[in-house]
Design a protein around this motif. Structure first.
Motif, PDB file in Angstrom:
ATOM      1  N   LEU A 155      34.008  61.095  -1.958  1.00 57.43           N
ATOM      2  CA  LEU A 155      33.066  62.127  -1.532  1.00 57.43           C
ATOM      3  C   LEU A 155      33.583  63.489  -1.962  1.00 57.43           C
ATOM      4  N   SER A 156      32.698  64.274  -2.578  1.00 54.89           N
ATOM      5  CA  SER A 156      33.046  65.620  -3.032  1.00 54.89           C
ATOM      6  C   SER A 156      32.047  66.596  -2.433  1.00 54.89           C
ATOM      7  N   LEU A 157      32.548  67.649  -1.745  1.00 55.32           N
ATOM      8  CA  LEU A 157      31.708  68.643  -1.080  1.00 55.32           C
ATOM      9  C   LEU A 157      32.125  70.035  -1.516  1.00 55.32           C
ATOM     10  N   LEU A 158      31.136  70.902  -1.705  1.00 57.16           N
ATOM     11  CA  LEU A 158      31.364  72.321  -1.949  1.00 57.16           C
ATOM     12  C   LEU A 158      30.732  73.081  -0.787  1.00 57.16           C
ATOM     13  N   LEU A 159      31.558  73.758   0.025  1.00 55.07           N
ATOM     14  CA  LEU A 159      31.139  74.315   1.304  1.00 55.07           C
ATOM     15  C   LEU A 159      31.096  75.828   1.263  1.00 55.07           C
ATOM     16  N   ARG A 160      30.178  76.368   2.022  1.00 57.43           N
ATOM     17  CA  ARG A 160      30.073  77.818   2.200  1.00 57.43           C
ATOM     18  C   ARG A 160      30.917  78.225   3.397  1.00 57.43           C
ATOM     19  N   THR A 161      31.806  79.181   3.212  1.00 55.21           N
ATOM     20  CA  THR A 161      32.700  79.618   4.286  1.00 55.21           C
ATOM     21  C   THR A 161      32.594  81.115   4.538  1.00 55.21           C
ATOM     22  N   GLU A 162      31.449  81.711   4.288  1.00 57.75           N
ATOM     23  CA  GLU A 162      31.263  83.134   4.564  1.00 57.75           C
ATOM     24  C   GLU A 162      31.334  83.392   6.064  1.00 57.75           C
ATOM     25  N   GLN A 163      31.825  84.561   6.457  1.00 59.75           N
ATOM     26  CA  GLN A 163      32.054  84.883   7.864  1.00 59.75           C
ATOM     27  C   GLN A 163      31.257  86.098   8.334  1.00 59.75           C
ATOM     28  N   GLU A 221      40.780  74.178  -3.156  1.00 58.38           N
ATOM     29  CA  GLU A 221      40.264  72.806  -3.273  1.00 58.38           C
ATOM     30  C   GLU A 221      41.236  71.873  -2.557  1.00 58.38           C
ATOM     31  N   THR A 222      40.734  71.203  -1.526  1.00 58.27           N
ATOM     32  CA  THR A 222      41.541  70.287  -0.712  1.00 58.27           C
ATOM     33  C   THR A 222      41.184  68.861  -1.090  1.00 58.27           C
ATOM     34  N   SER A 223      42.165  68.099  -1.538  1.00 59.56           N
ATOM     35  CA  SER A 223      41.967  66.695  -1.917  1.00 59.56           C
ATOM     36  C   SER A 223      42.662  65.815  -0.889  1.00 59.56           C
ATOM     37  N   ILE A 224      41.874  64.968  -0.230  1.00 58.11           N
ATOM     38  CA  ILE A 224      42.379  64.086   0.827  1.00 58.11           C
ATOM     39  C   ILE A 224      42.331  62.653   0.320  1.00 58.11           C
ATOM     40  N   SER A 225      43.490  62.029   0.191  1.00 53.97           N
ATOM     41  CA  SER A 225      43.565  60.610  -0.169  1.00 53.97           C
ATOM     42  C   SER A 225      43.763  59.793   1.101  1.00 53.97           C
ATOM     43  N   MET A 226      43.045  58.679   1.180  1.00 58.33           N
ATOM     44  CA  MET A 226      43.051  57.857   2.393  1.00 58.33           C
ATOM     45  C   MET A 226      43.649  56.483   2.102  1.00 58.33           C
ATOM     46  N   ARG A 227      44.156  55.913   3.160  1.00 53.62           N
ATOM     47  CA  ARG A 227      44.601  54.523   3.125  1.00 53.62           C
ATOM     48  C   ARG A 227      44.250  53.887   4.463  1.00 53.62           C
ATOM     49  N   LYS A 228      43.543  52.792   4.390  1.00 55.25           N
ATOM     50  CA  LYS A 228      43.054  52.144   5.610  1.00 55.25           C
ATOM     51  C   LYS A 228      44.133  51.273   6.227  1.00 55.25           C
ATOM     52  N   GLU A 229      44.187  51.299   7.550  1.00 52.60           N
ATOM     53  CA  GLU A 229      45.090  50.437   8.315  1.00 52.60           C
ATOM     54  C   GLU A 229      44.341  49.867   9.507  1.00 52.60           C
ATOM     55  N   ALA A 230      44.563  48.596   9.773  1.00 53.90           N
ATOM     56  CA  ALA A 230      43.953  47.914  10.915  1.00 53.90           C
ATOM     57  C   ALA A 230      45.048  47.341  11.797  1.00 53.90           C
ATOM     58  N   MET A 264      30.030  52.152  -0.034  1.00 51.92           N
ATOM     59  CA  MET A 264      31.098  51.200  -0.340  1.00 51.92           C
ATOM     60  C   MET A 264      31.931  51.749  -1.488  1.00 51.92           C
ATOM     61  N   SER A 265      33.234  51.568  -1.373  1.00 54.42           N
ATOM     62  CA  SER A 265      34.155  52.001  -2.421  1.00 54.42           C
ATOM     63  C   SER A 265      34.654  50.783  -3.168  1.00 54.42           C
ATOM     64  N   SER A 266      34.292  50.723  -4.458  1.00 57.44           N
ATOM     65  CA  SER A 266      34.739  49.622  -5.304  1.00 57.44           C
ATOM     66  C   SER A 266      35.962  49.978  -6.121  1.00 57.44           C
ATOM     67  N   LEU A 267      36.185  51.280  -6.312  1.00 52.43           N
ATOM     68  CA  LEU A 267      37.320  51.739  -7.099  1.00 52.43           C
ATOM     69  C   LEU A 267      37.990  52.889  -6.374  1.00 52.43           C
ATOM     70  N   PRO A 268      39.306  53.004  -6.473  1.00 55.95           N
ATOM     71  CA  PRO A 268      39.983  54.160  -5.881  1.00 55.95           C
ATOM     72  C   PRO A 268      39.900  55.356  -6.819  1.00 55.95           C
ATOM     73  N   GLY A 269      40.341  56.507  -6.328  1.00 55.60           N
ATOM     74  CA  GLY A 269      40.408  57.686  -7.176  1.00 55.60           C
ATOM     75  C   GLY A 269      39.462  58.773  -6.733  1.00 55.60           C
ATOM     76  N   ILE A 270      39.717  59.975  -7.226  1.00 49.77           N
ATOM     77  CA  ILE A 270      38.965  61.151  -6.807  1.00 49.77           C
ATOM     78  C   ILE A 270      37.523  61.124  -7.296  1.00 49.77           C
ATOM     79  N   LYS A 297      36.277  73.807  -1.443  1.00 48.93           N
ATOM     80  CA  LYS A 297      35.929  72.512  -2.022  1.00 48.93           C
ATOM     81  C   LYS A 297      36.756  71.421  -1.345  1.00 48.93           C
ATOM     82  N   LEU A 298      36.110  70.277  -1.145  1.00 49.72           N
ATOM     83  CA  LEU A 298      36.741  69.151  -0.451  1.00 49.72           C
ATOM     84  C   LEU A 298      36.492  67.874  -1.227  1.00 49.72           C
ATOM     85  N   ASN A 299      37.542  67.099  -1.445  1.00 48.05           N
ATOM     86  CA  ASN A 299      37.465  65.769  -2.064  1.00 48.05           C
ATOM     87  C   ASN A 299      38.134  64.767  -1.127  1.00 48.05           C
TER      88      ASN A 299
END
Length: 649
Positions: free
Chosen positions: A308-316, A354-363, A298-304, A503-505
C-alpha cells in the motif's frame, strides 16, 4: 514275620476300612492360611527382582536384613521419583514450537488519521471561547501574549472564566530554602527562554470536588505545557459530550482532501476499499481493507511495489494549536476484526518524509484450560464487550473501565463506547464527574479495579512486526515539479512546500510467516513411559509385575478380612453360651481356615506300619444345661459290663 499267624480279631470293634484318597476339588476362591505363607509364595514366584532374596536367604539373617533394607530403599526412591513425575505432570508445562510457513497473505487493515479533530461547526463558538480563556490564562500565568487581542482584553479572563468551571490556577509548591534561591546565578536564568520565575516554588493545576464539595483535590502538573493541554482537553471533552448522536455537524473530509494518492499492488484504490470514522482526538480517520471490504487485499509477492502506497496531506492551517501539537498523520496496522486503538499501537508520520514500513506476520496459539490463562473468544470473561469487534485484551480493558466509570460516576467516558441509555460525562449535568474520573484513573492504574485480572489474553493472536525506514521526500531536484503537479491536481498550496505532504509505504518484507504454537510438554503417554522406565530401572519388571503387586495386596486384604471374621465369630458364638453353642464349637474343625482356602495343602504325615487301632473313645462335653450326674453312653456301658463278666472267675 514269616510263619506268623495272622492275628485274629478280638472282641473289640473292627478297624475301619482304609479310605481311598480322593482328589480335592479346586475352589473358586483360594487364599493362603497365614501372612507368612502368603509372603513366601509372593517372594518365590514374583517377577520383581530382589524379592526372591528375602526367602532364599532366610537361614542367614544378616543377608535377609540387608536385602530387606535394599528392597525398601529402592521401593521408596522409586515412588519418590514417581511423585516428582506426577508433580511435573499436574503443573501442566508447555513447550513452544515454531513453524515457518509460506503462502499468500491477507493484507492487514491500515488506519490513517489526520491528527486534527477540529471539524465541528456547531461548537465553534464554544471552542473559540475556550481558546480565548486559555490564551488569557497563559498570559496571566506565564506573561505569554499569543495574540494582539490579549493586550486589549487582559482582564477579560475573569468574565470568561465565569462560564467555565475548574479554572487553571497557580498553586504553591514545596518551599525552596533561601540559600538555594541565592545560589541560582544570573547566567543560568539568561540561558532559560522562560520568564524569570521561581518554577520550583509553584505548580499548575485545577481543582476537582465531589458532589457536595466535602472532598476536593488539585490535579497538578510540574510542566506548564502538560497542565494547559490536560486542562484544555478536560473542557474539550465536555463540549463534545453535548453533541447529539445524529448531529450532522461533523464536517467529513472527502478522501481527496486528505489522501492525494492511494495505490495497492500497482492498482488505484476505490471508495469501496476504505471506511471512515471520527476520533475525538485524532480527527477524521480512514481504514483501508477492513472487514467491511468485500474483496480483501491479498499479497502474492513481497516488496514495496506490492504493498500500500499513500500520499497524505499534512497542512496545519486549520489545526487547534492547544489540542493538536504534533504535525503529520497517525497510522496504525491491525487485523480486520480488531478496532483501531490509535493511542496504543499507532505511530506518527513526519511531514516531508517518505516512511517505508516493512511487515512480518506472526501468529501465536496458546493452550487454554489448565495449561494457560487465556480465553478462546471472550465468552467466559465477566466483562461485556462494548466494541463491535472480536475479543482482544485491549477491548476488554477499555470495556471494563467504561463499566466502572458508569457504575461509579454515573456517566460514560466519551473516548469509549457507551451502552444504550447512558449519557456521556458533562460537568453541566454531572458536576463531579471529573473528580470521579481522576480518582478512578488512579485505581485503574494500580489495578484496584481488577480490569487487568479479569481481562485474560486471547488464545489466538495475530500480530505484525514492523520495521520503519525514512527518507526525505521529495528530493531537492524533484520538489519543484512534484509540488506543481500536486497544486494543479489536488489544489495543494505550493507555499507550504515540504511541511504539507508525507508519503507512506506499507508492504510485506517476506511472505514467510512464523507460527508459535504451544503444546503440552508432558502428556499422559509421556507420563506412563517415564513411570515404566523408572519401574524397570529400580525393579527390572513390567506391567504384569504391577498386577502381581495388586494381587498380593488383594490377598492380604482378604486374609485380614477372614481373620477378623473368625475373631468376630469366636467372640459372639464362643462356648459357654448354652448347649447349642458348645455343640457348634465342638463340631468346628481344628484347622484355622477351611482346607479349600489353601492352594498348596501340606502333605499328610507318614504313619509307621502296625496294627490298626480303633479310635479312642472321647468323653462327651459337659452338659452345662443340667445339674444331673452325667450318664455314660450306652455303648460304653455295655463294654464295661462285658469286661467285668470276662474278669470273673
Amino acid at each position: 514275620m514269616k510263619g506268623a499267624k495272622p492275628e485274629e480279631p478280638g472282641p473289640g470293634p473292627s478297624p475301619a476300612a482304609a479310605q481311598q484318597p480322593t482328589e480335592e476339588e479346586e475352589a473358586l476362591l483360594e487364599f493362603h492360611r497365614s501372612y507368612r505363607e502368603l509372603f513366601q509364595f509372593f517372594c518365590s514366584n514374583t517377577t520383581i527382582h530382589g524379592a526372591i532374596r528375602l526367602v532364599c536367604s532366610q537361614h542367614n539373617r544378616m543377608k535377609t536384613a540387608l536385602w530387606a533394607v535394599l528392597w525398601l530403599c529402592t521401593f521408596g526412591l522409586m515412588y519418590w521419583q514417581f511423585g516428582l513425575l506426577f508433580g511435573e505432570y499436574f503443573s501442566y508445562p508447555v513447550s513452544l514450537s515454531i513453524n515457518l510457513n509460506s503462502d499468500k497473505l491477507v493484507f492487514p487493515a491500515v488506519t490513517v488519521c489526520t491528527l486534527n479533530p477540529y471539524r465541528y461547526t456547531e461548537i465553534k463558538e464554544e471552542l473559540e471561547e475556550l481558546d480565548r480563556i486559555t490564551e488569557q490564562t497563559l498570559f496571566d500565568l506565564y506573561k505569554y501574549n499569543s495574540s494582539k487581542t490579549l493586550v486589549e482584553h487582559r482582564r477579560s479572563r475573569r468574565d470568561l472564566a465565569g462560564t467555565l468551571p475548574h479554572p487553571l490556577q497557580r498553586l504553591p509548591g514545596s518551599p525552596t530554602p533561601h540559600g538555594v534561591r541565592k545560589a541560582r546565578s544570573a547566567t543560568s536564568s539568561m540561558r532559560d527562554n522562560n520568564p524569570q520565575v521561581n518554577r520550583k516554588d509553584w505548580m499548575i493545576g485545577f481543582q476537582l470536588c465531589n458532589q457536595n464539595k466535602s472532598d476536593c483535590f488539585y490535579q497538578t502538573y510540574s510542566s506548564g505545557v502538560d497542565a494547559v493541554r490536560e486542562w484544555y482537553r478536560f473542557h474539550y471533552i465536555n463540549i463534545l459530550a453535548r453533541l447529539p448522536d445524529t448531529s450532522p455537524a461533523l464536517e467529513k473530509d472527502t478522501l481527496g482532501n486528505f489522501i492525494f494518492a492511494c495505490r495497492f499492488n500497482q492498482a488505484s484504490c476505490t471508495q469501496a476499499n476504505y471506511s471512515h470514522f471520527h476520533h475525538p482526538m485524532y480527527g477524521n480517520c480512514y481504514t483501508f481493507n477492513d472487514k467491511n471490504n468485500s474483496n480483501l487485499w491479498m499479497s502474492s509477492l513481497p516488496g514495496i511495489n506490492n504493498g500500500l502506497s499513500l500520499l497524505l496531506r499534512t497542512e496545519q492551517k486549520d489545526f487547534i494549536p492547544l489540542l493538536s501539537t504534533v504535525p503529520g498523520a497517525r497510522v496504525m496496522v491491525h487485523g480486520q476484526s480488531e478496532p483501531a486503538f490509535m493511542d496504543d499501537g499507532g505511530f506518527n508520520l513526519r511531514p516531508g518524509v517518505e516512511t517505508s514500513i516493512s511487515m512480518r506476520k506472526e501468529a501465536l496459539n496458546r493452550l487454554g484450560g489448565n495449561y494457560g490463562d487465556c480465553t478462546q473468544n471472550g465468552s467466559d470473561i465477566p466483562v461485556k464487550n462494548l466494541y463491535p469487534s472480536k475479543y482482544t485484551q485491549q477491548v476488554c480493558i477499555r470495556s471494563c473501565f467504561q463499566e466502572s466509570m458508569i457504575r461509579e460516576c454515573g456517566c460514560a467516558y466519551i473516548f469509549y463506547p457507551r451502552p444504550p441509555g447512558v449519557e456521556y460525562c458533562d460537568y453541566r449535568k454531572h458536576s463531579a464527574w471529573g473528580y470521579c474520573y481522576y480518582k478512578l484513573q488512579v485505581a485503574f492504574s494500580s489495578d484496584r479495579l481488577r480490569c487487568f485480572t479479569k481481562c485474560r489474553k486471547p488464545c489466538s493472536v495475530t500480530s505484525y512486526q514492523l520495521s520503519a525506514g525514512y527518507s526525505r521526500w521529495p528530493s531537492v531536484t524533484s520538489q519543484d515539479w512534484a509540488f506543481q503537479m500536486l497544486s494543479r491536481q489536488n489544489n495543494y498550496t505550493v507555499h507550504n512546500k515540504r511541511n504539507g505532504v508525507a508519503k507512506l509505504n506499507i508492504f510485506f518484507k517476506e511472505l514467510n510467516y512464523k507460527t508459535n504454537s504451544e503444546s503440552p510438554s508432558v502428556t499422559m503417554v509421556t507420563l506412563l513411559s517415564n513411570l515404566g522406565s523408572l519401574w524397570s530401572l529400580w525393579f527390572g519388571s513390567s506391567v504384569l509385575s504391577v498386577v502381581e503387586m495388586a494381587e498380593f495386596i488383594f490377598d492380604l486384604l482378604a486374609i485380614t478380612f477372614l481373620m477378623l471374621l473368625r475373631r468376630f465369630r469366636s467372640r459372639y458364638w464362643s462356648p459357654g453360651r448354652g448347649g447349642r453353642g458348645a455343640r457348634e464349637v465342638a463340631s468346628m474343625p481344628a484347622s484355622p481356615l477351611p482346607s479349600y482356602f489353601c492352594p498348596h495343602p501340606m502333605p499328610p504325615s507318614s504313619s509307621q506300619p502296625g496294627p490298626a487301632t480303633s479310635p479312642a473313645p472321647t468323653a462327651p462335653p459337659p452338659a452345662y444345661a443340667t445339674l444331673d450326674p452325667p450318664t455314660s453312653p450306652p455303648g460304653l456301658a455295655g463294654a464295661s459290663s462285658s469286661a467285668h463278666t470276662l474278669g470273673e472267675p
